[in-house]
Design a protein around this motif. Sequence first.
Motif, PDB file in Angstrom:
ATOM      1  N   LEU A   1       0.830  -1.202   0.000  1.00 23.95           N
ATOM      2  CA  LEU A   1       0.000   0.000   0.000  1.00 23.95           C
ATOM      3  C   LEU A   1       0.864   1.251   0.000  1.00 23.95           C
ATOM      4  O   LEU A   1       1.940   1.277   0.585  1.00 23.95           O
ATOM      5  N   PRO A   2       0.418   2.304  -0.685  1.00 23.97           N
ATOM      6  CA  PRO A   2       1.223   3.513  -0.788  1.00 23.97           C
ATOM      7  C   PRO A   2       1.096   4.402   0.449  1.00 23.97           C
ATOM      8  O   PRO A   2       0.088   4.370   1.159  1.00 23.97           O
ATOM      9  N   TYR A   3       2.134   5.194   0.665  1.00 23.66           N
ATOM     10  CA  TYR A   3       2.074   6.265   1.637  1.00 23.66           C
ATOM     11  C   TYR A   3       1.509   7.486   0.902  1.00 23.66           C
ATOM     12  O   TYR A   3       1.966   7.792  -0.208  1.00 23.66           O
TER      13      TYR A   3
ATOM     14  N   ASP B   1       1.431  12.719  -4.284  1.00 20.17           N
ATOM     15  CA  ASP B   1       1.487  12.480  -5.717  1.00 20.17           C
ATOM     16  C   ASP B   1       1.910  11.061  -5.984  1.00 20.17           C
ATOM     17  O   ASP B   1       2.868  10.572  -5.402  1.00 20.17           O
ATOM     18  N   LEU B   2       1.210  10.454  -6.904  1.00 20.72           N
ATOM     19  CA  LEU B   2       1.602   9.120  -7.305  1.00 20.72           C
ATOM     20  C   LEU B   2       2.884   9.229  -8.123  1.00 20.72           C
ATOM     21  O   LEU B   2       3.073  10.165  -8.888  1.00 20.72           O
TER      22      LEU B   2
ATOM     23  N   PHE C   1      -0.445   7.099   8.462  1.00 20.89           N
ATOM     24  CA  PHE C   1       0.240   7.753   9.566  1.00 20.89           C
ATOM     25  C   PHE C   1       1.705   7.930   9.192  1.00 20.89           C
ATOM     26  O   PHE C   1       2.200   7.284   8.284  1.00 20.89           O
ATOM     27  N   GLY C   2       2.408   8.811   9.935  1.00 19.63           N
ATOM     28  CA  GLY C   2       3.846   8.874   9.709  1.00 19.63           C
ATOM     29  C   GLY C   2       4.415  10.270   9.748  1.00 19.63           C
ATOM     30  O   GLY C   2       3.683  11.269   9.757  1.00 19.63           O
ATOM     31  N   LEU C   3       5.724  10.292   9.750  1.00 18.94           N
ATOM     32  CA  LEU C   3       6.464  11.521   9.991  1.00 18.94           C
ATOM     33  C   LEU C   3       6.300  12.650   8.992  1.00 18.94           C
ATOM     34  O   LEU C   3       6.214  13.799   9.401  1.00 18.94           O
ATOM     35  N   PRO C   4       6.294  12.393   7.685  1.00 15.24           N
ATOM     36  CA  PRO C   4       6.298  13.526   6.767  1.00 15.24           C
ATOM     37  C   PRO C   4       5.141  14.491   7.023  1.00 15.24           C
ATOM     38  O   PRO C   4       5.343  15.701   7.015  1.00 15.24           O
ATOM     39  N   ALA C   5       3.956  13.947   7.291  1.00 14.69           N
ATOM     40  CA  ALA C   5       2.809  14.821   7.525  1.00 14.69           C
ATOM     41  C   ALA C   5       3.008  15.651   8.785  1.00 14.69           C
ATOM     42  O   ALA C   5       2.627  16.826   8.845  1.00 14.69           O
ATOM     43  N   GLU C   6       3.629  15.051   9.785  1.00 15.04           N
ATOM     44  CA  GLU C   6       3.831  15.782  11.033  1.00 15.04           C
ATOM     45  C   GLU C   6       4.936  16.829  10.896  1.00 15.04           C
ATOM     46  O   GLU C   6       4.821  17.935  11.422  1.00 15.04           O
TER      47      GLU C   6
END
Length: 821
Positions: free
Chosen positions: A41-43, A47-48, A82-87
């Motif tokens: 599954l993608p993060y 952008d794809l 979930f994950g760091l880049p968004a934060e």
Amino acid sequence: MTEKYNPAEIEPKWQAKWEADGLYHADIDPSRPKYYALTMLPYPSGDLHIGHWYAMTPSDARARYLRMKGFNVMFPIGFDAFGLPAENAAIKSKIHPKERTYANIDRMRGQLRSMGAMWDWRRDATSCDPEYYHWTEWYFIQLFKNDLAYRKMSPVDWCPNCNTTLAREQVWGEDRHCERCDTPVIKKELDQWFFRTTNYADELLDFSNVDWPDRVVAMQTNWVGRSEGASVVFYTEQEDPMEIFTTRPDTLWGATFMVLAPEHPLVDKVTNEEYRQEVEAYKLQAARQDEIQRGATDKEKTGIFTGGYAINPVNQARIPIWIADYVMMGYGTGAIMAVPAHDERDFEFARKFGLEIIPVIQPEGELFDGETMPVAYIGPGVMINSAQFDGTEVSDSKGWKNPGIKAVNDWLEEKGTGKADVSYKLRDWLISRQRYWGSPIPMISCEICGWQPVPEDQLPVLLPEDVEWLPTGESPLKLHPTWKNTTCPECGGPAERETDTMDTFMCSSWYHLRYLSPHYDKGLFDPEEYDYWMPVDTYTGGAEHATMHLIYTRFFHKAGRDMGVLQGDEPMTQLRNQGQILGPDGQRMSKSRGNVIDPDEQVRQHGADAVRTYLMFGYRWADGGPWKTENIQGVVRWLHRIWSIFSDQAEPGKPDPAVLKSLRRKVHQTLKQVSHDIETFEFNTIISGLMELLNEMIEARVAGAAGTSEWAEAQDYYLRMLAPVAPHIAEEMWTEKLGKPYSVHTQPWPELDEEATKVDEITLIVQVNGKLRDRITVPVDVSEADAKQTALVSEAAQRFIEGKEPRKVIYVPGRLVNIVV
RNA sequence: GCCAAAGUGGCGGAACUGGCAGACGCGCACGACUCAAACUCGUGUUCCUUCGGGAGUGAGGGUUCGAUUCCCUCCUUUGGCACCA
């Protein structure tokens, strides 16, 4: 005139219709064999990437093929959200991670739809949805209740400038600096949650029931790092036991000193006052370095004598105790016996510090002298200087099957000073993250009752939305004014919630289970769905997940089995890795290099079918390679030719029967090849096979084949074979041009007529002394004698035989005649 | 250093169990169409050649009638691990 092939028109049209018709819905159907095809599954980065196309569209083609073969195929999609880049983006720009993540997901859903893949969108699961992480939390509690989750102190990477903890991937370069401010990171000890992955170390080494690439098996085996040896208890002069692990108990008599990791708990006690200051200084220096720096193999060995001594239990020798940073606290017991004569590292250390070297293994014809030997001896031989074991054979095989090791182990066990033991490189899984944007850890800390799980009827513990992102190094959850305050589920007194969140690898360890029933609210999954669909039949994705994700997901599954939550030993039966598409310059694509190929742009220019087929045709799927802008022209031309040959109604002619027979042969040969290649992930030869067939069809049409039943079969088979790889144009040609019943994607895979693939005449090659000299055409059922005779009299063969007497004539039916003179 | 995978035309890559090396495509060259170009179509395209043929699948050796394919040694590239006792 027929209209031109215009993918921009037909592709969205069919995508909309397929979706409206629910063409790709996968529902339980006991009457058909199931097939669970899964792609990683993608993060939702926003952008794809062309890499997503490369990973997903061939997997989609294969899933489509299996569906046509009669399997009930589930091919789901979702987001690892979930994950760091968004934060990190939130800290910078104050956009809430939730807002940003869902906006990205929306955008990427649209991009994913443009692939024309057979996703069943009803099974779409997003790991940051409360209805998803509810069950991530629930599973944590099950692990806790089964003693598979526990808490201990552990070091994290910490940036002293940003005042925050960093994940491994946020630490860059040799000097291990922070990705944001370039400050070198330090280690900080924090109390954190772990899962007992090491309980499953041995089972994780067993790949007998899965079909996984050798490379991944090798990497995981390496990662688990099982070593057989022995643990032996040495005593310090103060009579403290000091356990060591060794893979070479057969060299115990050659142990001339001991080395403790600087962090070893006994260091302070064994250190003699005279040496204390130096030891303390060394400990401090070692603490400042991290494991990676300490691990640099080219670094010269350092260490300090503690002033203390230990007694070698096998010969009562009094040996000095040193500390050195080449011994790691995290492996074995953090203490070693050093046998410099037979270990390169110990040898280097002993020579540097003038420590004694006593050889205890000697191969025949050698006479080692500890004073003069230039390097450690690692090979086989017989034991010497080892009391009653002198003369015992030591082979070069590792572990307990080595007779020397076996003999000493038996004796140690009998004597009670040691025992056969195993050590692993694998560590328990640290899942705590001092971050906001992750699944909450549903635990409550009470001063009286200790750590208590949140009662299951109170799940999920929801992430509060009104939080501040400050680079303080604390989870924003800790800074929230009220969120962490709660009551103890046990005693009802005031208590605090865990403010760390879970590693996102936890979310991705079970998404394949959530796809089964993404909205199910009574457990991880609907058991009925589980029983029908699991395990995953084929899992495709990048090799970069060979160790982390794929070990975690196996752990999750095996733990679930042992807790009675699910069944089966392995989650994924077959695994295949695709390679990577690089930029046109052969470098990894990155925005900073400016070599990123935007799939949306490629789709606009050439259409989804062209991008899909180019990615399948241009590379060995497992290897990948640089994107070649001009190469896509090949498949674009091919798709145009398909369009025109299925659009133009050629006048029926009067073809030679041989043409028709040959056409039909090619159709069935291609079918055979394509079916094989699609099953074995050889996507490039699927396309080349289809191109060859089209070339032959064009020739046959010129020869007047149009209008014949052979021609009709060729057209029909062609589109059904094309359907998995180029689903839009195949559908358009099938329903609109040939007027066959919608949809080509619900047709069965064509049936192979094995007879039709056979030829009547074959070409045998004629070799003289193994060199190709001539070709002869003979009937397919030619007798050996006839074949040899025809070859012998052939003009070219005669010329090279030059009148000599053939010594031997080799005949390989259907292949060749080799005349040896 | 250790483990794994891979080295084939100008390029991406084919070649079933040891049996026609270079399928298919890109690129290139020439030709047709066109005022012209692009598109499209056709022909050719591993190298050398005295036109008989010779050489050729990273290098060297071996097994075999025959090796891109099997074995040994070495070189290179990529990925992983890296003081794991």
